[in-house]
Design an enzyme around this catalytic site. Structure first.
Site, PDB file in Angstrom:
ATOM      1  N   SER A   7      32.883 106.164  20.314  1.00 14.48           N
ATOM      2  CA  SER A   7      33.339 105.932  21.686  1.00 14.48           C
ATOM      3  C   SER A   7      34.835 106.195  21.804  1.00 14.48           C
ATOM      4  O   SER A   7      35.657 105.500  21.196  1.00 14.48           O
ATOM      5  CB  SER A   7      33.042 104.491  22.105  1.00 14.48           C
ATOM      6  OG  SER A   7      33.745 104.228  23.306  1.00 14.48           O
ATOM      7  N   HIS A  32      31.038 109.888  22.627  1.00 11.51           N
ATOM      8  CA  HIS A  32      30.682 108.945  23.694  1.00 11.51           C
ATOM      9  C   HIS A  32      31.857 108.754  24.655  1.00 11.51           C
ATOM     10  O   HIS A  32      32.974 108.458  24.248  1.00 11.51           O
ATOM     11  CB  HIS A  32      30.291 107.611  23.057  1.00 11.51           C
ATOM     12  CG  HIS A  32      29.644 106.635  23.979  1.00 11.51           C
ATOM     13  ND1 HIS A  32      28.323 106.737  24.369  1.00 11.51           N
ATOM     14  CD2 HIS A  32      30.125 105.519  24.594  1.00 11.51           C
ATOM     15  CE1 HIS A  32      28.027 105.728  25.173  1.00 11.51           C
ATOM     16  NE2 HIS A  32      29.098 104.979  25.329  1.00 11.51           N
ATOM     17  N   ASP A  34      33.051 106.624  27.906  1.00 13.71           N
ATOM     18  CA  ASP A  34      32.784 105.437  28.716  1.00 13.71           C
ATOM     19  C   ASP A  34      33.556 105.496  30.027  1.00 13.71           C
ATOM     20  O   ASP A  34      34.778 105.385  30.032  1.00 13.71           O
ATOM     21  CB  ASP A  34      33.218 104.182  27.946  1.00 13.71           C
ATOM     22  CG  ASP A  34      32.242 103.827  26.840  1.00 13.71           C
ATOM     23  OD1 ASP A  34      31.035 103.681  27.141  1.00 13.71           O
ATOM     24  OD2 ASP A  34      32.675 103.706  25.685  1.00 13.71           O
ATOM     25  N   MET A  36      34.319 103.682  33.534  1.00  8.16           N
ATOM     26  CA  MET A  36      34.214 102.371  34.189  1.00  8.16           C
ATOM     27  C   MET A  36      34.981 102.397  35.504  1.00  8.16           C
ATOM     28  O   MET A  36      36.097 102.917  35.555  1.00  8.16           O
ATOM     29  CB  MET A  36      34.842 101.302  33.287  1.00  8.16           C
ATOM     30  CG  MET A  36      34.238 101.246  31.906  1.00  8.16           C
ATOM     31  SD  MET A  36      35.085  99.997  30.928  1.00  8.16           S
ATOM     32  CE  MET A  36      34.286 100.220  29.345  1.00  8.16           C
ATOM     33  N   HIS A  65      28.572 107.830  29.447  1.00  9.06           N
ATOM     34  CA  HIS A  65      28.003 106.529  29.807  1.00  9.06           C
ATOM     35  C   HIS A  65      28.709 106.041  31.072  1.00  9.06           C
ATOM     36  O   HIS A  65      29.852 105.604  31.030  1.00  9.06           O
ATOM     37  CB  HIS A  65      28.227 105.569  28.621  1.00  9.06           C
ATOM     38  CG  HIS A  65      27.791 104.170  28.869  1.00  9.06           C
ATOM     39  ND1 HIS A  65      28.181 103.120  28.067  1.00  9.06           N
ATOM     40  CD2 HIS A  65      26.976 103.624  29.814  1.00  9.06           C
ATOM     41  CE1 HIS A  65      27.646 101.997  28.515  1.00  9.06           C
ATOM     42  NE2 HIS A  65      26.907 102.274  29.577  1.00  9.06           N
ATOM     43  N   MET A  67      29.471 103.554  33.802  1.00  8.12           N
ATOM     44  CA  MET A  67      29.406 102.145  34.206  1.00  8.12           C
ATOM     45  C   MET A  67      30.049 102.081  35.587  1.00  8.12           C
ATOM     46  O   MET A  67      31.140 101.532  35.780  1.00  8.12           O
ATOM     47  CB  MET A  67      30.150 101.282  33.178  1.00  8.12           C
ATOM     48  CG  MET A  67      29.360 101.137  31.881  1.00  8.12           C
ATOM     49  SD  MET A  67      30.376 100.590  30.497  1.00  8.12           S
ATOM     50  CE  MET A  67      30.985 102.160  29.926  1.00  8.12           C
ATOM     51  N   MET A 136      22.353  98.300  25.876  1.00  5.75           N
ATOM     52  CA  MET A 136      23.674  97.687  25.675  1.00  5.75           C
ATOM     53  C   MET A 136      23.524  96.445  24.798  1.00  5.75           C
ATOM     54  O   MET A 136      22.768  95.538  25.127  1.00  5.75           O
ATOM     55  CB  MET A 136      24.299  97.303  27.020  1.00  5.75           C
ATOM     56  CG  MET A 136      24.799  98.475  27.841  1.00  5.75           C
ATOM     57  SD  MET A 136      25.904  99.601  26.961  1.00  5.75           S
ATOM     58  CE  MET A 136      27.272  98.517  26.560  1.00  5.75           C
ATOM     59  N   GLY A 143      35.525  97.326  24.813  1.00  2.00           N
ATOM     60  CA  GLY A 143      35.256  97.585  23.408  1.00  2.00           C
ATOM     61  C   GLY A 143      35.589  96.340  22.600  1.00  2.00           C
ATOM     62  O   GLY A 143      36.165  95.385  23.134  1.00  2.00           O
ATOM     63  N   ASP A 174      24.607 100.508  22.016  1.00  2.00           N
ATOM     64  CA  ASP A 174      26.050 100.556  22.270  1.00  2.00           C
ATOM     65  C   ASP A 174      26.656  99.158  22.332  1.00  2.00           C
ATOM     66  O   ASP A 174      26.262  98.348  23.174  1.00  2.00           O
ATOM     67  CB  ASP A 174      26.258 101.292  23.615  1.00  2.00           C
ATOM     68  CG  ASP A 174      27.711 101.487  24.000  1.00  2.00           C
ATOM     69  OD1 ASP A 174      28.601 101.132  23.209  1.00  2.00           O
ATOM     70  OD2 ASP A 174      27.946 102.006  25.109  1.00  2.00           O
ATOM     71  N   SER A 197      35.462 100.581  18.177  1.00  4.86           N
ATOM     72  CA  SER A 197      36.485  99.965  17.335  1.00  4.86           C
ATOM     73  C   SER A 197      36.208 100.141  15.845  1.00  4.86           C
ATOM     74  O   SER A 197      37.145 100.290  15.056  1.00  4.86           O
ATOM     75  CB  SER A 197      36.657  98.489  17.700  1.00  4.86           C
ATOM     76  OG  SER A 197      35.412  97.864  17.838  1.00  4.86           O
TER      77      SER A 197
HETATM   78  C1  DX5 Z   1      31.420  98.988  26.341  1.00  5.00           C
HETATM   79  C2  DX5 Z   1      31.252 100.452  26.044  1.00  5.00           C
HETATM   80  C3  DX5 Z   1      31.144 100.761  24.598  1.00  5.00           C
HETATM   81  C4  DX5 Z   1      32.342 100.373  23.779  1.00  5.00           C
HETATM   82  C5  DX5 Z   1      31.882 100.097  22.392  1.00  5.00           C
HETATM   83  O1  DX5 Z   1      31.293  98.797  27.710  1.00  5.00           O
HETATM   84  O2  DX5 Z   1      30.100 100.969  26.671  1.00  5.00           O
HETATM   85  O3  DX5 Z   1      30.828 102.131  24.411  1.00  5.00           O
HETATM   86  O4  DX5 Z   1      33.335 101.360  23.757  1.00  5.00           O
HETATM   87  O5  DX5 Z   1      32.943  99.569  21.681  1.00  5.00           O
HETATM   88  P1  DX5 Z   1      32.737  98.798  20.306  1.00  5.00           P
HETATM   89  O6  DX5 Z   1      32.074  99.754  19.362  1.00  5.00           O
HETATM   90  O7  DX5 Z   1      34.133  98.467  19.921  1.00  5.00           O
HETATM   91  O8  DX5 Z   1      31.885  97.606  20.598  1.00  5.00           O
HETATM   92 ZN    ZN Z   2      29.398 103.029  26.141  1.00  2.00          ZN
END
Ligand code: DX5
Ligand code: ZN
Length: 215
Positions: A7, A32, A34, A36, A65, A67, A136, A143, A174, A197
């Site tokens: 990600s 990936h 993300d 938002m 992805h 959101m 999820m 993250g 994820d 992370s």
């Molecule tokens: C959270 C995201 C994830 C996030 C995962 O809303 O969709 O993709 O980046 O991060 P880690 O691997 O740190 O949980």
């Molecule tokens: Zn994600």
């Protein structure tokens, strides 16, 4: 199938080109992304200009992805921007079928995602129309959260549902994933794992990616 999708949310945005090229060289198959909007989730990440920079630095499949609320308004633009997979949230739209149709029309792969509290059962009818389900394993938005253990049963239930219907739907998971739980997740029926992370926080991210795939 064993796919890793690092990600970019956890990348160093001051060195986005360097970090994307690292993923490009690595054993990870997807990248990936993300997105938002601050409405569907209580956080805002990034949009098209950043995605464009990532697209320039890799030829790998961009696993987007979304959101965001009313994803139907934007799915075509994400496909145009180079997404290989466009995943929207089941909870974010009143028109799941319409959203699937719009993504399908672009030629991108269609993904649908469910939050931790949404049961896999809601996907039974739409399953034949999508290429991927994103489970999820943390509350979307940030993250670095801890993996929600109940997600394992959801993966198993979804795997059984896919098998019953004779489909080849990809299961992606994820949130809170690292080399510690990757093996358990693949064993439970996941095909693709997202890690932010764990990858970008590692001293050697490429080695960490290999560790997760070989776990
Ligand atoms: C959270 C995201 C994830 C996030 C995962 O809303 O969709 O993709 O980046 O991060 P880690 O691997 O740190 O949980
Ligand atoms: Zn994600």
């Amino acid at each position: 199938m064993r796919i890793l999708s690092p990600s970019m949310l956890s990348a160093d945005f001051g060195h986005l080109d360097r970090d994307t090229r690292m993923v490009d060289r690595s054993a990870a198959e997807w990248v990936h992304i993300d997105v938002m909007d601050g409405v569907f989730v209580p956080n805002i990440s990034f949009g098209f200009p950043v995605m464009k920079a990532i697209r320039k630095a890799t030829d790998k499949c961009l696993d987007v992805h979304l959101m965001i609320v009313e994803p139907e308004r934007y799915v075509a633009r994400f496909a145009e921007a180079g997404a290989g997979i466009v995943t929207f949230h089941y909870e974010a739209t009143k028109d799941v079928a319409g959203c699937i149709g719009l993504i399908r029309g672009t030629g991108a792969q269609v993904g649908i995602s469910i939050k931790p509290a949404t049961p896999v059962e809601v996907l039974r009818e739409v399953l034949p129309q999508v290429d991927l389900v994103l489970v999820m394993s943390v509350e979307p938005g940030f993250g670095g959260q801890s993996f929600i253990p109940g997600s394992l049963d959801k993966i198993r239930a979804l795997r059984a549902m896919i098998r019953e219907q004779g489909l080849r739907t990809i299961i992606e998971v994820d949130g809170g994933i690292s080399a510690r739980n990757a093996c358990e997740l693949f064993d439970a029926g996941a095909d693709a794992l997202v890690a932010g992370s764990a990858v970008f926080g590692a001293a050697d991210p490429e080695a960490e990616i290999r560790r997760m795939l070989e776990a």
